[in-house]
Write an enzyme that holds these catalytic residues in place. Structure first.
Site, PDB file in Angstrom:
ATOM      1  N   ASP A   1       5.418  -1.069  12.138  1.00 49.80           N
ATOM      2  CA  ASP A   1       5.474  -0.256  11.192  1.00 49.80           C
ATOM      3  C   ASP A   1       4.168   0.776  11.711  1.00 49.80           C
ATOM      4  O   ASP A   1       3.392   0.867  11.880  1.00 49.80           O
ATOM      5  CB  ASP A   1       3.874  -0.791  10.136  1.00 49.80           C
ATOM      6  CG  ASP A   1       3.326  -1.313  10.335  1.00 49.80           C
ATOM      7  OD1 ASP A   1       3.270  -2.330  11.862  1.00 49.80           O
ATOM      8  OD2 ASP A   1       2.485  -1.774   9.496  1.00 49.80           O
TER       9      ASP A   1
ATOM     10  N   ARG B   1       0.707  -1.444  -0.138  1.00 50.00           N
ATOM     11  CA  ARG B   1      -0.009   0.352  -0.232  1.00 50.00           C
ATOM     12  C   ARG B   1       1.336   1.339  -0.079  1.00 50.00           C
ATOM     13  O   ARG B   1       0.391   2.427  -0.269  1.00 50.00           O
ATOM     14  CB  ARG B   1      -0.978   0.035   0.650  1.00 50.00           C
ATOM     15  CG  ARG B   1      -2.581  -1.361   0.851  1.00 50.00           C
ATOM     16  CD  ARG B   1      -2.664  -1.400   2.676  1.00 50.00           C
ATOM     17  NE  ARG B   1      -1.613  -2.356   3.176  1.00 50.00           N
ATOM     18  CZ  ARG B   1      -2.595  -2.615   3.819  1.00 50.00           C
ATOM     19  NH1 ARG B   1      -4.075  -2.360   5.046  1.00 50.00           N
ATOM     20  NH2 ARG B   1      -1.522  -3.670   4.986  1.00 50.00           N
TER      21      ARG B   1
HETATM   22  C1  UD1 Z   1      -1.698  -6.625  11.591  1.00 53.98           C
HETATM   23  C2  UD1 Z   1      -2.613  -7.143  12.719  1.00 53.98           C
HETATM   24  C3  UD1 Z   1      -3.879  -6.850  13.134  1.00 53.98           C
HETATM   25  C4  UD1 Z   1      -3.604  -5.763  13.849  1.00 53.98           C
HETATM   26  C5  UD1 Z   1      -2.538  -4.409  12.851  1.00 53.98           C
HETATM   27  C6  UD1 Z   1      -2.167  -3.384  13.437  1.00 53.98           C
HETATM   28  C7  UD1 Z   1      -2.366  -9.132  11.356  1.00 53.98           C
HETATM   29  C8  UD1 Z   1      -2.948 -10.993  11.161  1.00 53.98           C
HETATM   30  N1  UD1 Z   1      -3.166  -8.883  11.503  1.00 53.98           N
HETATM   31  O1  UD1 Z   1      -2.828  -5.824  10.525  1.00 53.98           O
HETATM   32  O2  UD1 Z   1      -4.491  -7.784  14.146  1.00 53.98           O
HETATM   33  O3  UD1 Z   1      -4.846  -4.445  14.030  1.00 53.98           O
HETATM   34  O4  UD1 Z   1      -1.669  -4.878  11.987  1.00 53.98           O
HETATM   35  O5  UD1 Z   1      -1.244  -2.495  12.729  1.00 53.98           O
HETATM   36  O6  UD1 Z   1      -0.564  -9.401  12.226  1.00 53.98           O
HETATM   37  N2  UD1 Z   1       4.757  -8.745   8.309  1.00 53.98           N
HETATM   38  C9  UD1 Z   1       6.068  -9.526   7.868  1.00 53.98           C
HETATM   39  N3  UD1 Z   1       5.866 -11.194   7.120  1.00 53.98           N
HETATM   40  C10 UD1 Z   1       4.544 -11.195   6.666  1.00 53.98           C
HETATM   41  C11 UD1 Z   1       3.529 -10.060   6.981  1.00 53.98           C
HETATM   42  C12 UD1 Z   1       4.062  -8.795   7.812  1.00 53.98           C
HETATM   43  O7  UD1 Z   1       6.921  -9.267   8.430  1.00 53.98           O
HETATM   44  O8  UD1 Z   1       4.931 -11.820   5.388  1.00 53.98           O
HETATM   45  C13 UD1 Z   1       5.034  -7.694   8.986  1.00 53.98           C
HETATM   46  C14 UD1 Z   1       4.872  -6.759   7.654  1.00 53.98           C
HETATM   47  O9  UD1 Z   1       5.766  -5.651   8.115  1.00 53.98           O
HETATM   48  C15 UD1 Z   1       4.148  -5.236   9.821  1.00 53.98           C
HETATM   49  C16 UD1 Z   1       3.476  -6.372  10.341  1.00 53.98           C
HETATM   50  O10 UD1 Z   1       3.943  -8.093  10.038  1.00 53.98           O
HETATM   51  O11 UD1 Z   1       5.530  -4.912   9.981  1.00 53.98           O
HETATM   52  C17 UD1 Z   1       2.028  -6.351  10.259  1.00 53.98           C
HETATM   53  O12 UD1 Z   1       2.010  -6.571   8.918  1.00 53.98           O
HETATM   54  P1  UD1 Z   1       0.772  -6.074   8.133  1.00 53.98           P
HETATM   55  O13 UD1 Z   1       0.017  -6.666   6.927  1.00 53.98           O
HETATM   56  O14 UD1 Z   1       0.531  -4.467   8.267  1.00 53.98           O
HETATM   57  O15 UD1 Z   1      -0.590  -6.245   8.784  1.00 53.98           O
HETATM   58  P2  UD1 Z   1      -2.382  -5.331   8.690  1.00 53.98           P
HETATM   59  O16 UD1 Z   1      -2.610  -5.464   8.074  1.00 53.98           O
HETATM   60  O17 UD1 Z   1      -1.511  -4.467   9.173  1.00 53.98           O
HETATM   61 CA    CA Z   2      -0.195  -2.950   9.331  1.00 51.05          CA
END
Ligand code: UD1
Ligand code: CA
Length: 401
Positions: free
Chosen positions: A103, A16
């Site tokens: 993040d 995004r």
């Molecule tokens: C996530 C949470 C959600 C919470 C929100 C808060 C999950 C399933 N959901 O959603 O409940 O309310 O954060 O901001 O966790 N990341 C990895 N590897 C991956 C996917 C993600 O390292 O394969 C890391 C991203 O870099 C990020 C964090 O995990 O720092 C969260 O991932 P993101 O995709 O932003 O999750 P949200 O949809 O925001």
């Molecule tokens: Ca997030």
């Protein structure tokens, strides 16, 4: 008790953001989002800090060197999978693991420390940071039972109409008992709308094992903000800047118009300095006492000593002495040292040069690769010729010339 191990999730695609730069390396108030998170974790007195990297691992390593350890998540299969990638850093450890999304740059060390405290006091298997938001859209919602314990987290995309009405959200910062975490990770399945391994599933898994999950509600909900796009990046930057300005104002700096003043993390400013609108201070700039920075100046990685005035000028990698005036419209470039009681006036450019105490360069002048002594008066329109197209030459001018 052992210090916590911090696992910071930084491997997400950041789709995004629409950027070639990995999401967590985008900067807010002078630091990358990841740096804010790492600093907060360190400030909360955690032990080892493990960063889960994906795309852009090299850039992340360049930035953090050996201050943290790295594990790689080669494929983006969700936040649960990201933690699985850190498993080898956690086996055999029986203290708490703090999992923090990379993040969320507004998260403060005090809040992390309070979360760890809540975990210890409540003796929870997992304690999560939550916030109550007026607009919870996009966040995982917290489901609780009659006793107030957390039973599950449901993501926006998987939530029912009724669950979407819940305003308490998951911040993505968890304090989990490590052996239980390792057990739960094995049981996470990608059975959801996004086909991902959700870390959030550990909550219902722990409940299934009869373990208690607690939540610590952040006093200031903004700390739980996750940045997914550049609109949110601008929002968190504004809050970080406001915090920085507040600290300086409380230390005795006058900031005329805080909404239009841009001071990055790690700058130092002395008492009774006055900063007008549209001033930008970057990269660890050090400003002395009683300095006046008039509108429109950008000062980067430089020091400005007490009582000096800068007007509408750019100063980069330079040192400026006391009671000196710079500008309007001066350009002080890298490796310049300007003494005390000097005047660097309008349309003057100084590059890689030393200007001695009391020397005046009042207007329309270029001084590059030169050593000017003390008490010199440089008339209007002087140009130091330092370059013949191939070689740079150094010029020197003695005192009182
Ligand atoms: C996530 C949470 C959600 C919470 C929100 C808060 C999950 C399933 N959901 O959603 O409940 O309310 O954060 O901001 O966790 N990341 C990895 N590897 C991956 C996917 C993600 O390292 O394969 C890391 C991203 O870099 C990020 C964090 O995990 O720092 C969260 O991932 P993101 O995709 O932003 O999750 P949200 O949809 O925001
Ligand atoms: Ca997030």
């Amino acid at each position: 008790m052992d210090k916590c191990i911090a696992v910071i999730l930084a491997a997400g695609e950041g789709t995004r953001m629409k950027s070639k730069t990995p999401k967590v390396l985008h900067r807010a108030a002078g630091l990358s989002m990841l740096e804010w998170v790492v600093r907060a974790a360190r400030g909360a007195d955690t032990g080892k800090c493990v960063v889960v990297c994906g795309r852009g691992r090299n850039e992340i390593e360049n930035q953090f060197g050996d201050t943290v350890s790295y594990v790689e998540q080669a494929e983006r299969k969700g936040s649960g999978h990201a933690v699985m990638c850190a498993e080898k850093e956690l086996v055999g450890f029986d203290g708490y693991t703090l999992i923090i999304a990379g993040d969320m740059p507004l998260l403060r060390e005090e809040t992390i420390a309070a979360l760890v405290n809540a975990a210890k006091e409540g003796n929870y298997a997992c304690t999560m940071l939550t916030a109550k938001l007026d607009n919870p859209f996009g966040y995982g919602r917290i489901l609780r039972n009659e006793l107030g314990d957390v039973t599950a987290i449901v993501e926006e995309k998987d939530a029912t109409e009724e669950q979407r009405m819940v305003t308490e959200v998951n911040a993505s910062c968890y304090c989990v008992c490590t052996p239980l975490l390792l057990e739960c990770l094995k049981e996470i399945k990608p059975a959801n709308a996004q086909g991902e391994y959700y870390l959030t599933d550990i909550v219902s898994i722990l409940n299934g094992k009869g373990e208690k999950v607690g939540a610590y509600i952040a006093d200031d909900a903004c700390e739980c903000m996750g940045v997914n796009d550049r609109v949110q990046l601008a929002q968190v930057s504004e809050i970080l800047r406001a915090r920085i300005l507040e600290r300086h104002m409380k230390n005795g700096v006058t900031i005329i118009d805080p909404k239009n003043t841009y001071i990055d993390a790690d700058c130092t400013i002395g008492q009774d300095t006055v900063i007008y609108p549209n001033v930008t201070l970057e990269k660890g700039t050090v400003i002395g006492e009683n300095v006046t920075l008039y509108p429109g100046s950008r000062i980067e990685n430089s020091s400005i000593a007490d009582g000096t005035t800068v007007q509408n000028s750019v100063v980069l990698d330079a040192q400026i002495g006391r009671e000196t005036t710079v500008g309007p419209n001066a350009y002080v470039r890298p490796n310049s040292m300007i003494g005390d009681h000097c005047r660097i006036g309008d349309f003057v450019e100084i590059k890689n040069a030393n200007i001695g105490n009391g020397t005046k360069v009042s207007h329309l002048t270029y001084i590059g690769d030169a050593d000017f002594g003390e008490g010199i008066n440089v008339g209007c329109g002087v140009v130091v010729v330092n370059y013949d197209g191939k070689n740079k030459f150094r010029t020197s001018v003695g005192d009182n010339a």
